[in-house]
Design a protein around this motif. Structure first.
Motif, mmCIF file in Angstrom:
data_model
loop_
_atom_site.group_PDB
_atom_site.id
_atom_site.type_symbol
_atom_site.label_atom_id
_atom_site.label_comp_id
_atom_site.label_asym_id
_atom_site.label_seq_id
_atom_site.Cartn_x
_atom_site.Cartn_y
_atom_site.Cartn_z
ATOM 1 N N TYR A 36 0.780 -1.172 -0.032
ATOM 2 C CA TYR A 36 0.177 -0.010 0.078
ATOM 3 C C TYR A 36 1.047 1.343 -0.109
ATOM 4 N N LEU A 37 0.342 2.341 -0.206
ATOM 5 C CA LEU A 37 1.072 3.724 -0.221
ATOM 6 C C LEU A 37 0.415 4.433 0.773
ATOM 7 N N LEU A 38 1.209 4.851 1.796
ATOM 8 C CA LEU A 38 0.826 5.710 2.674
ATOM 9 C C LEU A 38 1.088 7.279 2.170
ATOM 10 N N ARG A 39 0.077 8.215 2.188
ATOM 11 C CA ARG A 39 0.265 9.417 1.966
ATOM 12 C C ARG A 39 -0.003 10.404 3.016
ATOM 13 N N LEU A 40 0.901 11.070 3.499
ATOM 14 C CA LEU A 40 0.547 12.108 4.505
ATOM 15 C C LEU A 40 0.491 13.589 3.856
ATOM 16 N N THR A 41 -0.405 14.234 4.139
ATOM 17 C CA THR A 41 -0.534 15.926 3.493
ATOM 18 C C THR A 41 -0.617 16.854 4.597
ATOM 19 N N THR A 42 0.181 17.765 4.661
ATOM 20 C CA THR A 42 0.305 18.965 5.685
ATOM 21 C C THR A 42 0.220 20.018 5.282
ATOM 22 N N SER A 43 0.028 21.237 5.753
ATOM 23 C CA SER A 43 0.076 22.478 5.153
ATOM 24 C C SER A 43 1.630 22.792 4.777
ATOM 25 N N THR A 44 2.578 22.060 5.290
ATOM 26 C CA THR A 44 4.188 22.358 4.996
ATOM 27 C C THR A 44 4.231 21.530 3.711
ATOM 28 N N GLY A 45 3.716 20.632 3.404
ATOM 29 C CA GLY A 45 3.923 19.627 2.134
ATOM 30 C C GLY A 45 3.332 18.327 2.251
ATOM 31 N N SER A 46 3.812 17.177 1.454
ATOM 32 C CA SER A 46 3.245 16.022 1.708
ATOM 33 C C SER A 46 4.550 14.937 1.388
ATOM 34 N N SER A 47 4.021 13.693 1.820
ATOM 35 C CA SER A 47 5.146 12.886 1.877
ATOM 36 C C SER A 47 4.573 11.404 1.639
ATOM 37 N N ALA A 48 5.008 10.420 0.743
ATOM 38 C CA ALA A 48 4.568 9.044 0.719
ATOM 39 C C ALA A 48 5.473 7.954 1.040
ATOM 40 N N GLN A 49 5.265 6.834 1.587
ATOM 41 C CA GLN A 49 5.969 5.887 1.951
ATOM 42 C C GLN A 49 5.035 4.490 1.692
ATOM 43 N N ARG A 50 5.859 3.115 1.159
ATOM 44 C CA ARG A 50 5.217 2.006 0.915
ATOM 45 C C ARG A 50 5.040 1.475 2.205
ATOM 46 N N ILE A 51 4.017 0.633 2.276
ATOM 47 C CA ILE A 51 3.692 0.078 3.637
ATOM 48 C C ILE A 51 3.233 -1.263 3.203
ATOM 49 N N ALA A 52 3.783 -2.256 3.861
ATOM 50 C CA ALA A 52 3.513 -3.787 3.457
ATOM 51 C C ALA A 52 2.634 -4.117 4.571
#
Length: 86
Positions: A67-83
């Motif tokens: 799966y792909l975890l995406r976190l989005t904030t007012s500063t920006g966003s980031s994604a990480q693979r999760i098994a």
């Protein structure tokens, strides 16, 4: 803008069987999204006032896989693979 995951939250464990924990490093609000391999959003949650907090994402009913975890904030966003495993 893409920013390092560590600047938003520490994510563990990975791989995960039941609950994914997010320990926030930022102040403000965060949109949590988890996408399956086909790009479908299977989890979407908005967290407010996250500084110093942690939250759990229940993955126990999800099919095993990547799966792909995406976190989005007012500063920006980031994604990480999760098994997700059983």
């Amino acid at each position: 803008e893409e920013i390092p995951m560590e600047s938003i939250a520490t994510v563990f464990p990975n791989p995960v069987a039941e609950r994914l924990q997010l320990k926030y490093a930022l102040d403000g609000n965060c949109l949590i999204q988890l996408f399956d391999a086909l790009g479908n959003c299977v989890v979407q949650r908005y967290e407010e006032n996250i500084k110093g907090r942690s939250t759990l994402v229940d993955v126990s009913r999800m099919a095993p896989g990547n799966y792909l975890l995406r976190l989005t904030t007012s500063t920006g966003s980031s994604a990480q693979r999760i098994a997700v495993v059983r």
